[in-house]
Scaffold this active site. Structure first.
Site, short mmCIF file in Angstrom:
data_model
loop_
_atom_site.label_atom_id
_atom_site.label_comp_id
_atom_site.label_asym_id
_atom_site.label_seq_id
_atom_site.Cartn_x
_atom_site.Cartn_y
_atom_site.Cartn_z
N ASP A 96 -4.48 -0.72 6.61
CA ASP A 96 -3.82 -0.07 7.75
C ASP A 96 -4.52 1.21 8.16
OD1 ASP A 96 -3.14 1.19 5.37
OD2 ASP A 96 -0.99 1.31 5.79
N ASP A 99 -7.89 7.35 4.79
CA ASP A 99 -7.68 8.79 4.80
C ASP A 99 -8.80 9.41 3.96
OD1 ASP A 99 -6.25 11.20 5.06
OD2 ASP A 99 -4.96 10.77 3.37
N ARG A 161 8.35 1.31 9.24
CA ARG A 161 7.28 0.30 9.26
C ARG A 161 7.45 -0.67 10.42
NH1 ARG A 161 4.26 0.48 4.46
NH2 ARG A 161 5.41 0.94 2.58
P1 5GP Z 1 -6.71 7.12 1.05
O1 5GP Z 1 -6.83 6.50 -0.29
O2 5GP Z 1 -7.78 6.70 2.03
O3 5GP Z 1 -6.59 8.62 0.95
O4 5GP Z 1 -5.30 6.72 1.61
C1 5GP Z 1 -4.99 5.52 2.13
C2 5GP Z 1 -3.49 5.32 2.06
O5 5GP Z 1 -2.79 6.55 2.32
C3 5GP Z 1 -3.04 4.38 3.14
O6 5GP Z 1 -3.10 3.05 2.71
C4 5GP Z 1 -1.62 4.88 3.38
O7 5GP Z 1 -0.75 4.27 2.47
C5 5GP Z 1 -1.64 6.35 3.09
N1 5GP Z 1 -1.73 7.19 4.31
C6 5GP Z 1 -2.73 8.03 4.65
N2 5GP Z 1 -2.47 8.64 5.82
C7 5GP Z 1 -1.28 8.16 6.24
C8 5GP Z 1 -0.48 8.41 7.41
O8 5GP Z 1 -0.78 9.19 8.33
N3 5GP Z 1 0.70 7.72 7.49
C9 5GP Z 1 1.11 6.84 6.52
N4 5GP Z 1 2.27 6.22 6.71
N5 5GP Z 1 0.37 6.59 5.41
C10 5GP Z 1 -0.81 7.24 5.28
#
Ligand code: 5GP
Length: 171
Positions: A96, A99, A161
């Protein structure tokens, strides 16, 4: 927390999904895709995307979650693994949002260990400025600013969601 300003309308989301699916279908012409959706967040995007892809496709899900408090360690928990063998398959990993990149990096490495013929990644939203690890992304929907978003599969404490659009969250 309340739903704030809309970032992407349903119409804008659908047109981007169509565009991504067309690019993917053309890149995989003559091949068969094994799509892997990361639950729960990618469920909605995944369902839309795979229905718009025109090459032969099979799919499975992986249930993963990262520990936000331990962000720097990149520890990701897999609660539910694939049931199918991906050896020799053209795997398309669908998330989805990216980050820091830690979740996707971890999942890519896990899947590469299983010897797929190829592995590409597709993310709907990209918070590029937050990245702390380098992960190759083959297909990106939208780049977004460093603000928390919900809807279209993305949650806040399991809520929102089911919103058919993507919005910022306001305190
Ligand atoms: P990463 O491992 O890249 O830091 O984070 C990925 C996960 O962080 C995504 O799969 C999601 O679950 C969560 N995440 C990061 N930013 C957001 C956001 O703005 N909204 C939501 N709902 N989840 C986020």
């Amino acid at each position: 927390m309340e739903i704030g300003k809309k970032l992407f309308t349903t119409r804008k989301i659908q047109s981007k999904v169509k565009e991504l699916a067309q690019r993917i279908s053309s890149d995989y012409e003559g091949k068969e895709i094994f799509a892997v959706g990361v639950l729960k967040g990618a469920a909605i995007f995944f369902a839309d995307l795979i229905r718009a892809i025109t090459v032969p496709l099979t799919f499975d899900f992986i249930i993963a979650s990262s520990y936000k408090k331990m962000e720097t360690t990149g520890y990701v928990n897999i609660y539910g693994d694939l049931r199918e063998d991906i050896t020799g398959k053209h795997v398309l990993l669908v998330e989805d949002i990216i980050d820091t990149g830690l979740t996707l990096k971890f999942l890519r490495e896990k899947l590469i260990e299983r010897n797929p013929q190829s592995l590409r990644t597709c993310v709907f939203l990209d918070k590029k400025e937050r990245r702390i690890v380098d992960v190759p992304i083959d297909y990106t929907g939208f780049e977004i600013p460093d603000k928390y978003v919900v809807g279209y599969g993305l949650d806040c404490e399991s809520k929102f969601r089911n919103l058919p659009y993507i919005a910022f969250l306001e305190p």
